[in-house]
Write a protein that holds these residues in place. Structure first.
Motif, PDB file in Angstrom:
ATOM      1  N   ALA A 225       0.812  -1.216   0.000  1.00  0.00           N
ATOM      2  CA  ALA A 225       0.000   0.000   0.000  1.00  0.00           C
ATOM      3  C   ALA A 225       0.847   1.269   0.000  1.00  0.00           C
ATOM      4  O   ALA A 225       0.527   2.234  -0.682  1.00  0.00           O
TER       5      ALA A 225
ATOM      6  N   VAL B 104      -9.371  -5.716 -10.423  1.00  0.00           N
ATOM      7  CA  VAL B 104      -8.700  -4.782  -9.523  1.00  0.00           C
ATOM      8  C   VAL B 104      -9.684  -3.779  -8.939  1.00  0.00           C
ATOM      9  O   VAL B 104      -9.673  -3.503  -7.734  1.00  0.00           O
ATOM     10  N   LEU B 105     -10.562  -3.261  -9.772  1.00  0.00           N
ATOM     11  CA  LEU B 105     -11.468  -2.224  -9.279  1.00  0.00           C
ATOM     12  C   LEU B 105     -12.580  -2.815  -8.426  1.00  0.00           C
ATOM     13  O   LEU B 105     -12.991  -2.204  -7.430  1.00  0.00           O
TER      14      LEU B 105
ATOM     15  N   ARG C 257     -10.807  -3.409  -5.176  1.00  0.00           N
ATOM     16  CA  ARG C 257     -10.478  -2.149  -4.506  1.00  0.00           C
ATOM     17  C   ARG C 257     -11.726  -1.531  -3.867  1.00  0.00           C
ATOM     18  O   ARG C 257     -11.643  -0.925  -2.792  1.00  0.00           O
TER      19      ARG C 257
ATOM     20  N   THR D 290     -12.447  -3.102  -0.326  1.00  0.00           N
ATOM     21  CA  THR D 290     -11.383  -3.290   0.663  1.00  0.00           C
ATOM     22  C   THR D 290     -10.801  -1.962   1.118  1.00  0.00           C
ATOM     23  O   THR D 290     -10.851  -0.970   0.404  1.00  0.00           O
TER      24      THR D 290
ATOM     25  N   THR E 235      -6.990  -0.486   2.345  1.00  0.00           N
ATOM     26  CA  THR E 235      -5.631  -0.927   2.003  1.00  0.00           C
ATOM     27  C   THR E 235      -5.053  -1.848   3.073  1.00  0.00           C
ATOM     28  O   THR E 235      -4.097  -2.567   2.804  1.00  0.00           O
TER      29      THR E 235
ATOM     30  N   PRO F  65      -3.156  -5.341  -8.738  1.00  0.00           N
ATOM     31  CA  PRO F  65      -3.916  -5.342  -7.472  1.00  0.00           C
ATOM     32  C   PRO F  65      -3.176  -4.592  -6.366  1.00  0.00           C
ATOM     33  O   PRO F  65      -3.792  -3.850  -5.605  1.00  0.00           O
TER      34      PRO F  65
ATOM     35  N   GLY G 213      -4.725  -1.252  -6.902  1.00  0.00           N
ATOM     36  CA  GLY G 213      -5.830  -1.631  -6.040  1.00  0.00           C
ATOM     37  C   GLY G 213      -5.528  -1.404  -4.564  1.00  0.00           C
ATOM     38  O   GLY G 213      -6.428  -1.397  -3.737  1.00  0.00           O
ATOM     39  N   GLY G 214      -4.251  -1.204  -4.242  1.00  0.00           N
ATOM     40  CA  GLY G 214      -3.876  -1.035  -2.842  1.00  0.00           C
ATOM     41  C   GLY G 214      -4.144  -2.279  -2.021  1.00  0.00           C
ATOM     42  O   GLY G 214      -4.450  -2.212  -0.840  1.00  0.00           O
ATOM     43  N   ILE G 215      -4.015  -3.431  -2.662  1.00  0.00           N
ATOM     44  CA  ILE G 215      -4.457  -4.688  -2.056  1.00  0.00           C
ATOM     45  C   ILE G 215      -3.264  -5.571  -1.701  1.00  0.00           C
ATOM     46  O   ILE G 215      -2.338  -5.724  -2.493  1.00  0.00           O
TER      47      ILE G 215
END
Lengths: 346, 346, 346, 346
Positions: B99, C68-69, C72, C75, C77, C97, C101-103
């Motif tokens: 992140a 991904v979206l 995202r 969730t 991060t 991702p 996606g910050g995943i």
């Protein structure tokens, strides 16, 4: 190593002896880490005495962290945060709000770093329009980067304006002690009582070694913050050494005593330096920062001995800032040197 | 407030008195902020004595920050970082590398948290294939999260393997003092001499209050790091209070004395506790962490008085960790209590 | 330009003529843009016939964007998404991702790309532990990257397992038409009826030019998605050219006819090629992908004329994939050439 | 479904028949995917005829993607991008540059959306100051969001100013065909010849279904872009359906014919509507957008039949935009209806 003669920033001061003593006393052996120690938990309670029982307090190590993480916790990346163009978040955090906060900033023109509902309103269009970042937070700085204060009524008006539009209000209080000292009010008066939603609370500039906090006052926001703080690299392991500072800072009016000292030294400097022919203090001195016109050649002479910032090269403005550690003697010596420098270049 | 009887983590210890004294001595009045003070600049020079003159040192406040920012500085978001599945970056940083670092981690199965070229190789496919993250860094932890050590030769082999494939090597050295003490080598021997590219250097667990650093040894990487550190909320204003710790930590062998103490207390604990019937120490004790099988009912008794982690509930493994502050008496008292607890549940 | 003889991927096929015709017919002059046109709004209604009236459908242009979206949107991060180690999100999206996606992905070992509650369970520890990413979504791929199918019961079990633990279930359905055709069930049966929370719906591989969608079935998730899609650069202006494809794809069983063709051609290829001495089809053929052992020298000969992937160089496995555009003649010609190639290298 | 009578945006038009025909012709069966097909490779070559042989061209599906990814590819997150406050990247991308580009935008006040060296200069302070985002790119839009054009000389001056300061110049050319048509110059004249570093090239508004590109002209930038595009969810599998559009768009002067039509219809509308008493066209009409003062009650009447935007509610300005698909008859009918509406509300 010799001490710096600094009127550059309250960041140049060291730590107040009582706070240093508290750090030393915190070194009692093994304690739980990551903020689960009794000392940190107790400090939370002390903060609640100042901000109300619903406050949730999270310690961090820099003011930038307090701002960015507080704002990140209450926004989606498709939200925007409105702030004065001079705001620390806009100019002095190297893009941290955007890059590490995922935040769109909307800088609003301002003369003194203060916002008003009237100045904000034109920037609130496009609600519900998918192409535009959706406004979510109004961020105000108290005192502003230009050393100016919002009155409590002005903050109240902004909060009312914000809440009517489903916006939150963030108060960047890196120097909020100076503001409370100047306005003769408590932290509670300035934030909780006015329904401010979240606060960046600063201790470092006013006597701590390194102690800042994100404080959520609105109970509906910031739920996942402990995870966010850890993820944001701000969960220090030996947290007691941060919380011990802040506990002492809040105890026995130390925060207030320190802030009053900084403020009154700024006033003293303004009065005495302003009386020198060739020096003009710009506007009123609300807290501990002042801006002065002074001949640039005199500035050059002063910078050989003192450390401070040229604020605007074009109109020959300098910024002088005092701190809890500034003494009357330091001010008087400085004033004396200003006088000599100005006379030397006449 | 009473001290914790902790064998949970070296993070539970306080600060070494000499380091606390250095912090107190750093409080000499006004100095430049944000790392531009002489004290911080001098500390850089001390680090160069240990890591070589080409080293560039950047102080941060947490080990997670050191790891995430060091790795972020040397990767694009389309790169990947290969690490052991047990790595701190993979399990213990709440997703910070992904992140806040923009990093794809590729966790590699491992028994003891150690990587080998053979274990890494199968994960290096797809170079140049636009659908796959492109490998850029091999991150090793010394000692590993399971308390194991790479020999210098093993590190050298990984570096050679990496450099042959245009990869960098990062060493997570949150406890590297313990590793150097155990291997009887210097920081230089373990990193610069082996062509390691960047290091997360930890001081906190081994006696500091809060002091970590990102060290770039490879001169071609990490150029923009000062901006990144500021943006990542890690540029503390009164930096002297961090650098003063690390300067003292490095001086007069303090880092080594502390690390040896922690290591030898772990060995003592392993020998004495391992001799108790019903307790089995798992594997060799390389540094200051040990893992023991012990009856779960005995663990319950011990946890009433001591603080430590159950590592694996299923196979009844606990982790015991010693620190610079662990004394022979503490170990012996603990061993005594272990013996009693185990006997009580027979 | 000459057509490719491809058994590499269903992505190599063009567009089904009926879908191309729908695109041509959508070109009727001026319409509102960004999905506010009647054509796009009507297509939403068609999707609801297939997924239930509570479904919310958002068109995007790539399968990676859908995955991904969608993830995202559900969730923070500090959450993690659990997936099979072979998942497209883990291997084939170049770190999207994580970076976009910050995943945090938690890849789980698997033989055939399928997950089970038993395989997932060990990776769900550390709930509430601030140092660990908090599990939020189980992502399954149907059919898997290895061409295997979950039964409806297996999906149901995963959903029950997930919901019991406050987790969501995402189904990556880039090829879900092939799965439904093979299992003889509807989209509704496979998702809405089983309480799947969100779906990446793919049309491109099965006859569209470019048409994918994120579908939220759980009414409590994904509220801000329209902003996120715009921000993620996926809101195309002339949306009708995407929605017209998908409307036609869903009408008159086109999706099913196409998927059945692809699946049956894979079965035909498996049967006929599998009968050649020296060729072994690995496992059952569930949908439209098959994996075959074949002498590497024969592969070399075939690659002069055909396009397909060597899946594993070490054990001489190739992947052959059929599509809606694969004909019996194409299969038979290919089988003939396989036979010749294998004989030539005996 | 009936066609919209739109003067709202060139995005409301459909696709030019010749481009639609090219899409249909691209549907020849199997081809390699992800841009590795001959059709996409050939289109690259066509672009090089227009932008020079050193140009590197990367197709994407939206203008926002072209802007955000082009800028992301040439910046670190601690860099800033300077743009006019009216820029699409600042107002119309829902925070994508910040959230998905990691970019700090510095919006610069402007009357008509144009920048000048003089307007930019005050925003370039703080180079080398770690607290401030470091300027890296000047982004200009041609034509601007207010329909205004930079002359080639004005672009040249900005490029020279930028390169003198080690900054790059990005040209947002979502409508650059209209600009080139109006200025009677080629794409090369407007970009490569002036040393512009990177371009967002738009085809969609001027006759494509969906076709945009990032073009790097400076050979030293954008090296990792293919990975970034994939990671950013913009690598479409059946790329031929995008590249075929752009190839046709560039061939036989179609881009120019379309742009000239749009521009001349705007001029016609301005002349004819401007002659109506009660209607005032604001400023010159440089391309295909015009802004008019018109009584608000007349606007209400017109909006019953036509689709266009109220640009400023306070001063009763509307925006009318023409496209390649706007005909003389459409303009004349619209003018007639404007006349009637204005007269009706007198």
């Amino acid at each position: 190593m010799k001490e710096l003669k600094s009127f550059a920033s309250d960041n140049n001061s060291g730590a107040h002896p009582a706070i240093m003593e508290a750090v030393v006393k915190a070194n009692i052996g093994h304690l739980k880490s990551y903020g689960e120690d009794e000392m940190s938990i107790d400090t939370d309670e002390v903060f609640k005495e100042f901000f109300g029982s619903q406050a949730r307090i999270h310690y961090v190590t820099t003011g930038t962290a307090a701002n960015v993480l507080g704002l990140r916790a209450v926004t989606h990346t498709y939200n925007s945060v409105l702030c004065a163009e001079q705001a620390h978040i806009n100019n002095d955090e190297c893009g941290a709000p955007e890059a590490f906060g995922g935040i769109k900033l909307v800088p609003i023109p301002s003369q003194d770093g203060k916002l008003t509902p009237g100045a904000i309103a034109p920037y609130l269009g496009h609600v519900g329009f998918v192409h535009a970042s959706q406004p979510k937070v109004i961020s105000i700085t108290q005192p502003t980067e230009l050393g100016k204060l919002y009155t409590l009524k002005e903050i109240e008006d902004i909060v009312e304006f914000a809440h009517d539009r489903d916006l939150l209000v963030h108060l960047d209080g890196a120097r909020m002690a100076n503001a409370c000292a100047a306005l003769n009010c408590s932290f509670f008066d300035m934030t909780t009582a006015l329904d401010v939603d979240l606060v960046s609370f600063g201790g470092t500039k006013n006597g701590c070694l390194m102690g800042e906090a994100v404080i959520f006052l609105n109970p509906d926001i910031g739920q996942g913050f402990p995870y966010l703080r850890k993820q944001a690299m701000q969960l220090v392991s030996k947290m007691r050494f941060v919380s011990a500072q802040l506990e002492r800072y809040l105890r026995d009016d130390l925060w207030l005593i320190n802030a009053r000292q900084a403020n009154s030294m700024a006033t003293r400097l303004a009065e005495k330096a302003g009386a020198i022919e060739g020096v003009t203090i710009k506007g009123d001195v609300d807290c501990n920062a002042l801006f002065a016109h002074i001949p640039p050649e005199a500035t050059e002479i002063l910078l050989e001995k003192y450390y401070f910032y040229i604020w605007d090269e074009h109109d020959h403005t300098v910024r002088w800032m005092t701190s809890w550690a500034t003494t009357e003697d330091m001010v008087d010596e400085f004033v004396n040197d200003i006088r000599k420098a100005v006379e030397a270049v006449k």
